[in-house]
Enzyme design. Structure first.
Site, mmCIF file in Angstrom:
data_model
loop_
_atom_site.group_PDB
_atom_site.id
_atom_site.type_symbol
_atom_site.label_atom_id
_atom_site.label_comp_id
_atom_site.label_asym_id
_atom_site.label_seq_id
_atom_site.Cartn_x
_atom_site.Cartn_y
_atom_site.Cartn_z
ATOM 1 N N ASP A 79 5.952 -1.400 -0.107
ATOM 2 C CA ASP A 79 4.994 -0.586 0.643
ATOM 3 C C ASP A 79 3.619 -0.639 0.005
ATOM 4 O O ASP A 79 3.470 -0.539 -1.218
ATOM 5 C CB ASP A 79 5.490 0.863 0.687
ATOM 6 N N GLU B 198 3.695 -5.428 2.003
ATOM 7 C CA GLU B 198 2.818 -4.861 3.025
ATOM 8 C C GLU B 198 1.436 -4.669 2.399
ATOM 9 O O GLU B 198 1.292 -3.981 1.382
ATOM 10 C CB GLU B 198 3.336 -3.515 3.513
#
Length: 606
Positions: free
Chosen positions: A259, A296
């Site tokens: 993330d 990401e």
């Protein structure tokens, strides 16, 4: 350096925790009879001891300097939540039945992102298992779980986790997650886990009491940055690397989605992401199957996925936000916030050709040059989507594309993603046009924190120039509204959309020209004023030609067919897809002229 409470069998457990600045660390055993056992330090700041009479299920805390007691930062289980005792787990007691499982190659992945709590009525790991066969029927071969590290309460996106090693108790804990992965592998489904290595959540965040895990040298949008390059960072790096290996080794997870990797700050000679990739590659070699790392980030920096030999970090996949933003703005016409940088078909065509749209180009939103070219990177190193949890859930009302565009436009979004050369990701329910929103939700216990989250969300929307009141993130009703309505996939237009997704996935897999992941075997062009994108892809004697009309007006076009005869494979305006009826010819020749219906696509094959 393995950390946590590692059960060794015969009621013996080794406790190990990193706390280099503490003068005394003890483990406080609560089960059976309460005991306080001093741990022994080493030169690296780790405290450890083997302790007898510790059966699986034993509860414990760590006591620091004789006056502060907290759960284990590397706790494998928090059965009563983030503030209560940690639990000793026997990892060896689960009987795995996935010995024949082999990793799925990147070029074959079709990923399905889900939130465990809202994917089913029950909201548990095991409740997902009966749905695996339906996802396989659709064509999905990898599910991606939003973060499941223990977070406060029972309702949370997962990015507020404070115990990165402990699967959420309300989802089913260690046993439930292993059952899910085992069932997925037995049926041919890979499992990707979203992990958060850029910050810790605010409630139950005691890890800073043990060691200097945080630094004020950097800041993230969510609070203190993790200390990857300042004093005492080696123990922090070990904590994170061991966590990644823990999920891959103990839970048989196939890939990790990292993330907000752009908020993992490290100015050291070896970036933590590079070191992480090295350790994961070693594990892949040891176990004889490939584990993947997927980052990401919106930095448009291909350094993450380039090899170490050319100065990269060696990760396997990078999310491509540019692709999403281009589709979204073309379909919706939205132009606020970061969407002001997008909206032209030529940008989407560039993303088809190169991945990133901004490649050291001026970004009006950022007011600076942004990005670099990734044209040299293979397409199967990029993951693309038309919807995901962030792009839906960070809207004021959490609307999906279903609520923003026409039914015909939903079909265009599906084709744009699934006929691209990249790894496609679907967000749960997208495949049948789920109307339920996906909103932001929490279940904190601290009233001041709850109010701070409410105010923070309001400020975010004001910065995005959105007016109105967002749903209360603390409300159970907000959470319940996000649960999927599974019965819809068998009804009317929802069932038709599901079948279209299934058909597109089958074509992607079965047509050689669509299956090939190679930029040199495609041509992508646009007619900007008509909002028309068309591309040709080929492999050996097989070719496809696709036209996508994003306009709300009919578009006439005479293609250069290179002397070949093309046969229609799929037309979104056919009545079987609830179109008004196709006027595209079944066979294209050099003399053909196409009149494309508004918001439609057609695919031909030689």
């Amino acid at each position: 350096m393995k950390i946590g409470a590692n059960y060794l069998g015969n009621n013996c457990c080794e406790f190990k925790v990193w706390s280099p600045l503490r003068k005394r660390v003890a483990v406080k055993i609560l089960s059976r009879e309460e005991r306080l056992i001093d741990l022994e330090p080493d030169k690296q700041g780790y405290w450890s001891k083997r302790v007898d009479n510790i059966p699986p299920g034993s509860r414990y805390f760590y006591e620091l300097d004789g006056n502060v007691t907290h759960p284990d930062p590397a706790s494998y289980s928090q059965p009563e939540g983030v503030h209560q005792a940690s639990e000793v787990i026997d990892q060896s007691c689960f009987i795995w039945q996935d010995q024949d499982w082999k990793s799925i190659s990147l070029d074959e992945l079709i990923v399905y992102e889900m939130h465990v709590g809202t994917f089913t009525t029950e909201g548990t790991f095991t409740a997902i298992i009966p749905r695996i066969s339906e996802l396989l029927e659709l064509g999905i071969n990898a599910i991606e779980l939003m973060p499941i590290g223990q977070f406060p309460g029972e309702r949370n996106w997962g990015y507020d986790g404070t115990y990165l090693y402990a699967p959420q108790n309300s989802y089913g804990g260690v046993e439930g997650l292993k059952q899910l992965v085992n069932a997925c592998h037995q049926q041919g489904m890979a499992v990707i886990l979203d992990v958060v290595y850029n910050h810790f959540g605010p409630e139950g965040n005691y890890i800073g009491q043990f060691s200097p895990y945080f630094t004020d040298f950097y800041r993230t949008p969510w609070g203190s940055a993790i200390n990857y390059d300042q004093a005492y960072c080696q123990g922090v790096r070990n904590f994170i690397i061991e966590n990644a290996l823990y999920w891959l080794r103990e839970f048989h997870i196939d890939a990790l989605r990292l993330d907000a990797a752009d908020n993992i700050f490290d100015l050291g000679a070896k970036h933590i992401l590079q070191e992480l990739a090295e350790h994961v590659n070693q594990l892949s070699q040891q176990q004889g199957r490939k584990f993947y790392l997927m980052a990401e980030t919106d930095l448009n920096d291909a350094k993450l996925i380039r090899s170490k030999a050319v100065g990269g970090y060696g990760l396997d996949v990078q999310w491509c936000d540019d692709f999403h933003h281009a589709i979204h703005t073309i379909l919706t016409g939205e132009n606020i916030g970061y969407y002001q940088d997008y909206g032209r078909c030529e940008q989407l065509a560039k993303s088809y050709r190169e991945g990133f749209i901004y490649t050291w180009d001026y970004s009006p939103n950022r007011k600076r040059l942004h990005g670099q070219s990734a044209a040299d990177c293979p397409p199967d190193h990029f993951l693309v989507f038309s919807q995901n949890h962030d792009q839906i859930g960070n809207r004021l009302l959490g609307e999906r594309l279903t609520a923003l565009v026409s039914y015909d436009a939903l079909k265009l979004a599906a084709a744009t993603v699934l006929l691209s050369p990249y790894i496609p990701l679907l967000f749960m329910g997208e495949e049948y046009g789920e109307p339920a929103p996906f909103q932001y939700f929490i279940s904190h216990s601290d009233r001041d924190l709850i109010e701070a989250v409410r105010k923070g969300r309001k400020a975010d929307f004001e910065a995005f120039h959105l007016e109105g009141e967002a749903p209360d993130p603390q409300s159970r009703e907000t959470f319940e509204q996000c649960k999927l309505n599974w019965q819809l996939k068998r009804e009317g237009k929802h069932q038709i959309l599901w079948k279209l997704y299934q058909t597109l996935i089958r074509l992607r897999r079965n047509i050689s020209a669509l299956k090939l992941r190679d930029r040199t075997h495609q041509e992508v062009n646009t007619i900007e004023e008509n909002k028309l994108l068309y591309f040709r892809r080929w492999f050996e004697d097989n070719q496809v030609f696709c036209l996508i009309n994003y306009s709300k007006n009919p578009v006439s076009y005479s293609p250069d067919l290179r002397g070949k005869t093309w046969h229609k494979r799929l037309d979104s305006n056919d009545q079987k897809w609830l179109g008004s009826g196709s006027n595209s010819p079944e066979i294209l020749t050099d003399t053909s002229e196409l009149i494309l219906i508004p918001e439609s696509f057609v695919l031909y094959e030689t």
